[in-house]
Design a protein around this motif. Sequence first.
Motif, PDB file in Angstrom:
ATOM      1  N   THR A 195      74.612  74.877  31.679  1.00 52.70           N
ATOM      2  CA  THR A 195      75.468  75.696  31.503  1.00 52.70           C
ATOM      3  C   THR A 195      76.841  75.027  30.792  1.00 52.70           C
ATOM      4  O   THR A 195      77.474  75.640  30.238  1.00 52.70           O
ATOM      5  CB  THR A 195      76.087  76.278  32.788  1.00 52.70           C
ATOM      6  N   SER A 196      76.693  73.806  30.547  1.00 52.99           N
ATOM      7  CA  SER A 196      77.788  72.897  30.048  1.00 52.99           C
ATOM      8  C   SER A 196      79.070  72.843  31.039  1.00 52.99           C
ATOM      9  O   SER A 196      80.293  72.256  30.511  1.00 52.99           O
ATOM     10  CB  SER A 196      78.361  73.432  28.568  1.00 52.99           C
ATOM     11  N   ALA A 197      78.816  73.419  32.249  1.00 50.65           N
ATOM     12  CA  ALA A 197      80.094  73.292  33.243  1.00 50.65           C
ATOM     13  C   ALA A 197      80.422  71.959  33.854  1.00 50.65           C
ATOM     14  O   ALA A 197      79.309  71.219  33.647  1.00 50.65           O
ATOM     15  CB  ALA A 197      79.924  74.441  34.271  1.00 50.65           C
ATOM     16  N   PRO A 198      81.622  71.759  34.240  1.00 55.27           N
ATOM     17  CA  PRO A 198      81.684  70.353  34.797  1.00 55.27           C
ATOM     18  C   PRO A 198      80.770  70.118  36.065  1.00 55.27           C
ATOM     19  O   PRO A 198      80.626  70.898  36.830  1.00 55.27           O
ATOM     20  CB  PRO A 198      83.154  70.084  35.341  1.00 55.27           C
ATOM     21  N   ALA A 199      79.967  68.827  35.946  1.00 52.02           N
ATOM     22  CA  ALA A 199      79.338  68.418  37.057  1.00 52.02           C
ATOM     23  C   ALA A 199      79.881  68.009  38.370  1.00 52.02           C
ATOM     24  O   ALA A 199      79.511  68.042  39.383  1.00 52.02           O
ATOM     25  CB  ALA A 199      78.084  67.704  36.662  1.00 52.02           C
ATOM     26  N   TYR A 200      81.081  67.315  37.886  1.00 54.26           N
ATOM     27  CA  TYR A 200      82.096  66.669  38.896  1.00 54.26           C
ATOM     28  C   TYR A 200      83.365  67.345  38.869  1.00 54.26           C
ATOM     29  O   TYR A 200      83.678  67.971  37.937  1.00 54.26           O
ATOM     30  CB  TYR A 200      82.169  65.365  38.797  1.00 54.26           C
ATOM     31  N   ASN A 201      84.234  67.145  40.150  1.00 57.97           N
ATOM     32  CA  ASN A 201      85.554  67.473  39.892  1.00 57.97           C
ATOM     33  C   ASN A 201      86.643  66.323  39.688  1.00 57.97           C
ATOM     34  O   ASN A 201      86.283  65.090  39.861  1.00 57.97           O
ATOM     35  CB  ASN A 201      86.157  67.990  41.287  1.00 57.97           C
ATOM     36  N   LYS A 202      87.556  66.433  39.034  1.00 57.07           N
ATOM     37  CA  LYS A 202      88.586  65.445  38.881  1.00 57.07           C
ATOM     38  C   LYS A 202      89.798  65.647  39.599  1.00 57.07           C
ATOM     39  O   LYS A 202      90.343  66.874  39.741  1.00 57.07           O
ATOM     40  CB  LYS A 202      89.063  65.618  37.337  1.00 57.07           C
ATOM     41  N   ASP A 203      90.135  64.598  40.411  1.00 54.02           N
ATOM     42  CA  ASP A 203      91.329  64.660  41.407  1.00 54.02           C
ATOM     43  C   ASP A 203      92.681  64.747  40.668  1.00 54.02           C
ATOM     44  O   ASP A 203      92.613  64.164  39.445  1.00 54.02           O
ATOM     45  CB  ASP A 203      91.064  63.591  42.511  1.00 54.02           C
ATOM     46  N   GLU A 204      93.511  64.476  41.205  1.00 56.02           N
ATOM     47  CA  GLU A 204      94.922  64.444  40.657  1.00 56.02           C
ATOM     48  C   GLU A 204      95.353  63.195  40.036  1.00 56.02           C
ATOM     49  O   GLU A 204      96.133  63.173  39.253  1.00 56.02           O
ATOM     50  CB  GLU A 204      95.930  64.518  41.825  1.00 56.02           C
ATOM     51  N   ASN A 205      94.618  62.229  40.429  1.00 53.55           N
ATOM     52  CA  ASN A 205      94.652  60.885  39.690  1.00 53.55           C
ATOM     53  C   ASN A 205      93.992  60.509  38.423  1.00 53.55           C
ATOM     54  O   ASN A 205      93.557  59.789  37.853  1.00 53.55           O
ATOM     55  CB  ASN A 205      94.509  59.825  40.730  1.00 53.55           C
ATOM     56  N   GLY A 206      93.167  61.616  38.292  1.00 55.05           N
ATOM     57  CA  GLY A 206      92.012  61.743  37.298  1.00 55.05           C
ATOM     58  C   GLY A 206      90.565  61.127  37.543  1.00 55.05           C
ATOM     59  O   GLY A 206      89.921  60.735  36.557  1.00 55.05           O
ATOM     60  N   ASP A 207      90.394  60.664  38.742  1.00 62.67           N
ATOM     61  CA  ASP A 207      89.194  60.221  39.123  1.00 62.67           C
ATOM     62  C   ASP A 207      88.326  61.238  39.496  1.00 62.67           C
ATOM     63  O   ASP A 207      88.478  62.198  39.946  1.00 62.67           O
ATOM     64  CB  ASP A 207      89.332  59.052  40.328  1.00 62.67           C
ATOM     65  N   ALA A 208      86.728  60.594  39.421  1.00 58.35           N
ATOM     66  CA  ALA A 208      85.845  61.797  39.574  1.00 58.35           C
ATOM     67  C   ALA A 208      85.594  61.863  40.989  1.00 58.35           C
ATOM     68  O   ALA A 208      85.517  60.862  41.913  1.00 58.35           O
ATOM     69  CB  ALA A 208      84.481  60.773  39.049  1.00 58.35           C
ATOM     70  N   GLU A 209      85.546  63.201  41.784  1.00 60.07           N
ATOM     71  CA  GLU A 209      84.940  63.501  42.764  1.00 60.07           C
ATOM     72  C   GLU A 209      83.581  63.955  42.653  1.00 60.07           C
ATOM     73  O   GLU A 209      83.319  65.099  42.436  1.00 60.07           O
ATOM     74  CB  GLU A 209      85.870  64.377  43.410  1.00 60.07           C
TER      75      GLU A 209
END
Length: 268
Positions: A195-209
């Motif tokens: 789908t090309s959707a993000p596989a992870y989330n980006k937190d408020e600091n720009g780090d990968a969740e």
Amino acid sequence: QVWRVDLLGWGKDENQNDKDLTLADRLAVVSSVDDNFPIVSSADGNGKRRLFSSVEWMKTAVGDVVVIGSGTRPNPLHEEVKDRFYVFLDYGWQLDKDTGENLGTLHTLGEKDLVNMTTTLELNKKSVLPGPNGENGWYIEFPDSGEKALGNPVLTRKANTEVVLFTTYAPVQQVSGQCDFQEGISKLYALNLLTSAPAYNKDENGDAETDKTGDDLDDRSFELKGGMPSDISLLYTDDEVSTLVGTERFTVDNDRRVQQTFWLQNSE
């Protein structure tokens, strides 16, 4: 261009004569080398995309999928070309409708056969392939000036979702009179393969969740330490699967275990 070559060895033709059964054809064309495959937005050097990395392949619910990113590795500082990341469906060799004979040709894809997912998010679909108009793949255009893929992509899974991981590099112009060295911007992309959707989330600091799924275009990528990134490696431990890029480590799946597979060849 992306080529597929099947090394099938030697066999017999219809007259029982020895024949090289190797098959080769173009799977995709992503640069302006052939008028039969027009390039989308070919202005400003966009028709000069180059492929220096290897492809990755995975069998999925919608068919065999091949991925690759464009970028001129010998010239990482150039900013003329808008490079892209491509996902192609490979339906295999075309067969004669009447006899079923292998014709030795593929359905070669051009950019007109792909869905442009650069600014589109499909968060509630299992797949965007085939596309609404029969497209057999998708692509995204990198947002930063001069951003390009210089390394090989990696395909893996997070839970039951296919994920494609790849890195990019974008140069930063040196400022005249400053002594600071501008080493450029490197990123790690983590996308849902179908789908090309993000596989992870980006937190408020720009780090990968990595235990969450992103819902914004900006969640597709995460900035790495400066300079051109190394190739991606997957690290399998007893507890999780991790992604290694240089000295940085990201968890891919904390519920996945390495599964033993046993293989037996019949010598008869």
